[in-house]
Structures are given as structure tokens and as C-alpha cells.
Write an enzyme that holds these catalytic residues in place. Structure first.
Site, PDB file in Angstrom:
ATOM      1  N   HIS A 188       0.853  -1.195   0.000  1.00  0.00           N
ATOM      2  CA  HIS A 188       0.000   0.000   0.000  1.00  0.00           C
ATOM      3  C   HIS A 188       0.883   1.237   0.000  1.00  0.00           C
ATOM      4  CE1 HIS A 188      -2.912   3.026   1.368  1.00  0.00           C
ATOM      5  NE2 HIS A 188      -3.839   2.189   0.945  1.00  0.00           N
ATOM      6  N   CYS A 225      -3.756   2.647  -4.641  1.00  0.00           N
ATOM      7  CA  CYS A 225      -4.719   3.415  -3.848  1.00  0.00           C
ATOM      8  C   CYS A 225      -4.745   4.839  -4.399  1.00  0.00           C
ATOM      9  CB  CYS A 225      -4.324   3.402  -2.379  1.00  0.00           C
ATOM     10  SG  CYS A 225      -5.418   4.417  -1.350  1.00  0.00           S
ATOM     11  N   HIS A 272      -7.655   0.366  -4.479  1.00  0.00           N
ATOM     12  CA  HIS A 272      -8.474   1.195  -3.586  1.00  0.00           C
ATOM     13  C   HIS A 272      -8.855   2.428  -4.388  1.00  0.00           C
ATOM     14  CE1 HIS A 272      -6.382  -0.206   0.415  1.00  0.00           C
ATOM     15  NE2 HIS A 272      -7.001  -1.187  -0.219  1.00  0.00           N
ATOM     16  N   ASP A 314     -12.622   3.164  -1.096  1.00  0.00           N
ATOM     17  CA  ASP A 314     -11.800   3.412   0.080  1.00  0.00           C
ATOM     18  C   ASP A 314     -12.569   4.348   0.997  1.00  0.00           C
ATOM     19  OD1 ASP A 314      -9.588   3.070   1.677  1.00  0.00           O
ATOM     20  OD2 ASP A 314      -8.136   3.661   0.181  1.00  0.00           O
ATOM     21  N   HIS A 315     -11.866   5.010   1.882  1.00  0.00           N
ATOM     22  CA  HIS A 315     -12.534   5.858   2.880  1.00  0.00           C
ATOM     23  C   HIS A 315     -13.760   6.562   2.302  1.00  0.00           C
ATOM     24  CE1 HIS A 315      -8.250   6.435   4.700  1.00  0.00           C
ATOM     25  NE2 HIS A 315      -8.597   5.158   4.569  1.00  0.00           N
ATOM     26  N   TYR A 344     -14.828   4.554   7.471  1.00  0.00           N
ATOM     27  CA  TYR A 344     -15.276   3.181   7.239  1.00  0.00           C
ATOM     28  C   TYR A 344     -16.730   2.919   7.627  1.00  0.00           C
ATOM     29  CZ  TYR A 344     -10.640   2.016   5.705  1.00  0.00           C
ATOM     30  OH  TYR A 344      -9.481   1.962   4.982  1.00  0.00           O
TER      31      TYR A 344
HETATM   32  C1  CS2 Z   1      -5.856   3.054   4.815  1.00  0.00           C
HETATM   33  C2  CS2 Z   1      -4.724   2.222   5.401  1.00  0.00           C
HETATM   34  O1  CS2 Z   1      -5.803   3.885   2.666  1.00  0.00           O
HETATM   35  C3  CS2 Z   1      -6.167   2.963   3.360  1.00  0.00           C
HETATM   36  O2  CS2 Z   1      -6.805   2.034   2.912  1.00  0.00           O
HETATM   37  O3  CS2 Z   1      -7.061   2.914   5.479  1.00  0.00           O
HETATM   38  O4  CS2 Z   1      -5.008   1.911   6.720  1.00  0.00           O
HETATM   39  C4  CS2 Z   1      -4.310   0.985   4.687  1.00  0.00           C
HETATM   40  O5  CS2 Z   1      -5.269  -0.002   4.871  1.00  0.00           O
HETATM   41  C5  CS2 Z   1      -2.982   0.420   5.147  1.00  0.00           C
HETATM   42  O6  CS2 Z   1      -2.009   1.387   5.061  1.00  0.00           O
HETATM   43  C6  CS2 Z   1      -2.573  -0.801   4.363  1.00  0.00           C
HETATM   44  O7  CS2 Z   1      -1.532  -1.463   4.984  1.00  0.00           O
HETATM   45 MN    MN Z   2      -5.978   2.839   0.555  1.00  0.00          MN
END
Ligand code: CS2
Ligand code: MN
Length: 363
Positions: free
Chosen positions: A207, A245, A272, A317-318, A331
Site C-alpha cells: 500500500h 490506492c 483502492h 476506500d474511505h 469506514y
Molecule cells: C488506509 C490504510 O488507505 C487505506 O486504505 O485505510 O489503513 C491501509 O489499509 C494500510 O495502510 C494498508 O496497509
Molecule cells: Mn488505501
């Protein structure tokens, strides 16, 4: 691609598997053993219990996010080989239980960094936000307490209170570790886990660092195109791949997201997808997934994933906190479900369009 949702387990998540199953197109969850500490071996029994719970709800485990990497491995401490052995054992146990995707990160001390967990937007929703100014004014030890009030009673991954109590010691571990050294430590780790990944066909998906630059003077290495390419080349194995991501690489406006996706063809194992709204290069907040709500062209991002033949799990994602929901910041159920529906819609349109175009050309 396979649409999924991240789930923190029945002990910790406000969202239930039953709710997740009702999001159109979602058949898999991305989850973790939330009660294990970095460095611990995950037993087959624990993994099996987690799978059984998910499967009883009519879903399957599409991958793990995350198997966290022990700080000794990242810092290259004398005892790192012990923890690498544990990691290998965990991977072996996951492989034996037929799990083939592991997301992890290699960020020193902190996981993602945000300076606000509940910034209010004009529509009344609240979102995670970041300003460089706030980070510059903070002493790292106070990072956790400064945001703790907005946690809605939840424990954020990477921000566990026990961990935060040790922040000073953790910082001390990284004295003298620059980017080059951290990169060497990552290489050392990858070289040692790849044989297990080959044996069990496990895709490792790093990530990105979030934000995609150094914070609190700590080195950060997974921030942009050149650096990832270097990491993929130094351990040239298809199992050494990335989590793309958009919200994390996207923090750095120099990153051209669709171009990065194209350059990572074959090595993106997990995606993501989220959108950010920038007020300046150093002040941004997380927006709804919809392109027009933020600063990214989500159509171009999803299209690039489609065009490189991305076939792994993808997840919204978020999300924003909306409709009065109280959940772990980023989340909640509602906005992530909207995000999943939106990404599914983009994908269907892009796919049908590409197929129609191809059929037209063949005629
Ligand atoms: C975050 C991180 O961007 C994301 O998804 O919520 O917590 C992510 O899950 C971690 O950095 C992955 O190891
Ligand atoms: Mn992410």
C-alpha cells in the site's frame, strides 16, 4: 475486477456482513485478524474461523488488509529475521487456507496520517482531512491525542493506543534510517518472503505511503512512479506487486494517476478507489467518490484499470460520514456502499463501450 468491501471483523466493525452482502455486486470482503499484533504468527485455526464466519454470511475472503510488518523489519533491527520468519509462517498458513492476496505497507511508525477525522463539508457530511500546516505544528507524540476525540469509539488500524504509547521509542528506532536504508530493508524482506509467495501463489500488494511524502522527518519510499518501479525491478517477481490506492498516491499532485496505473500493468493486485478534494497542494479532504465532488477524474482512473486488464479485488476506500451514521472514520457503510455502486457503474459503462468499439472495428 471483483468489487469488495473492507470489513474489520464482528468485534470491531459497526458494519455487518449481512449489510455488506446487500451492496449490489459485492461478494467478497477484505479483512484481517484485528486482534493480532504485528510480528505475531496467524494460526491456521484463527484464519479458518475468520473464513468460516465470512462464508456463513454468504461472502468470501477476497484478501487480507493488512498483515502488518513488524517495526524491526522496517527499521532493519538486529532481531528482524525472527519477525520475517513469523511473517513467512503467516503467509504459509494463509496459503494453506487458500487466501492469495496480502496488502501491507512499509511506513515507519505511523500508518496513514490525517490531521482531522471529522472535517465538516458544505453538505453536512464529515470527512478525514489533512493540512501540512497542522502537521508542522504538531509534535509526533501528540498526533494521536489530537485526533482521538473524533474516533467514534473505534480503534483505527495502525493507531492502536498501545502503539501510540510507544511513539517515542518507535521514533528512536529510525534514527539514521534514511530512504535508501528503508528501501534496502524492504528489499531484504521481499527477497525472503517471495519463495513462500511462489509456493502458495500469494500476491503481495504494498500500500502506498499516505500522504505520499515524508512526515515528521520519517523516510517514505512508496510515494510515486519511479520509486515503485524501482521496487518492482529490484525484486522482479509477479508476486511482488502493489495496491493501487488512488487516494494515497493522489495526495501528491505530481502523481498522474492514470499514467501510473498504465505503468504498473500486471503488478496491480488490489485497487483502492477514492477521491480527494484539494484546497491547495497541502490542504485536502476526502470527498465522495463521484468525480465532480473532488479533484480527480474517476472515470479516467477506472478506465486505466480496465485497460490494463486489472482482474483483482477492488474496493471503495474511505467514505464520508453521512446520514447520521456513527462508525470508524472513513469506514461507515453508507458512503462506501455509494462508492461501490458508482465504481460498478463506471466499470459497466467502460466495459460495454470497449466491447462495442471492438465489435465495431471487427465488422
Ligand atoms: C488506509 C490504510 O488507505 C487505506 O486504505 O485505510 O489503513 C491501509 O489499509 C494500510 O495502510 C494498508 O496497509
Ligand atoms: Mn488505501
Amino acid at each position: 475486477m471483483e468489487m469488495t468491501l473492507r470489513w474489520y471483523g464482528s468485534q470491531h466493525d459497526t458494519v455487518t456482513l449481512e449489510q455488506i452482502r446487500q451492496i449490489p455486486g459485492v461478494k467478497g470482503v477484505i479483512t484481517t485478524l484485528y486482534d493480532t499484533m504485528p510480528g505475531e504468527v496467524w494460526s491456521r485455526q484463527q484464519i479458518r474461523a475468520m473464513k468460516a464466519e465470512v462464508e456463513a454470511a454468504g461472502l468470501h475472503v477476497a484478501g487480507i488488509e493488512s498483515v502488518n510488518v513488524h517495526e524491526s523489519i522496517k527499521a532493519g533491527a538486529a532481531d528482524r529475521d525472527i519477525y520475517i520468519d513469523h511473517y513467512r509462517q503467516t503467509l504459509e498458513n494463509l496459503g494453506e487456507e487458500d487466501i492469495h492476496l496480502v496488502c501491507y505497507n512499509f511506513m515507519p511508525v505511523f500508518d496513514w496520517t490525517r490531521t482531522e477525522l471529522a472535517r465538516r463539508r458544505p453538505d453536512g457530511s464529515t470527512v478525514l482531512a489533512y493540512t501540512q500546516k497542522a502537521v508542522d505544528e504538531l509534535i509526533p507524540e501528540n498526533m494521536f491525542t489530537s485526533i482521538a476525540g473524533d474516533l467514534n469509539g473505534s480503534i483505527m488500524p495502525g493507531w492502536e493506543p498501545e502503539r501510540m504509547e510507544q511513539v517515542k521509542e518507535l521514533f528512536a528506532m529510525y534514527k539514521g534510517i534514511n530512504e535508501e536504508k528503508l528501501f534496502e530493508n524492504l528489499t531484504y524482506f521481499l527477497e525472503r518472503i517471495m519463495p513462500v509467495c511462489d509456493r502458495y501463489d500469494i500476491n503481495m500488494a504494498i500500500h502506498p505511503d499516505d500522504p505520499a511524502w515524508s512526515v515528521f522527518g520519517l523516510p517514505r519510499i512508496i510515494t510515486g512512479k519511479e520509486k515503485i518501479q524501482r521496487m518492482l525491478k529490484v525484486v522482479e517477481n509477479p508476486h511482488n506487486g502493489v495496491t493501487f490506492c488512488s487516494g494515497s498516491y493522489g495526495t501528491n499532485l505530481k502523481n498522474d494517476l492514470p499514467d501510473m496505473i498504465r505503468s504498473l500493468k500486471g503488478r496491480i493486485h488490489f485497487a483502492h478507489v477514492r477521491n480527494l478534494k484539494f484546497h491547495s497542494a497541502e490542504d485536502f479532504e476526502e470527498a465522495a467518490h463521484l468525480s465532480s465532488d473532488g479533484s480527480f477524474d474517476m472515470y479516467e482512473i477506472v478506465k486505466a484499470l480496465y485497460e490494463i486488464g486489472f482482474s483483482g479485488p477492488i474496493r471503495p476506500d474511505h467514505g464520508r460520514m453521512i446520514w447520521g451514521e456513527k462508525a470508524m472514520p472513513g469506514y461507515g457503510l453508507y458512503d462506501r456502499a455509494l462508492g461501490a455502486a458508482y465504481i460498478n457503474g463506471l466499470w459497466e459503462a467502460i466495459e460495454k463501450n470497449a466491447k462495442a468499439q471492438k465489435a465495431g472495428e471487427e465488422r
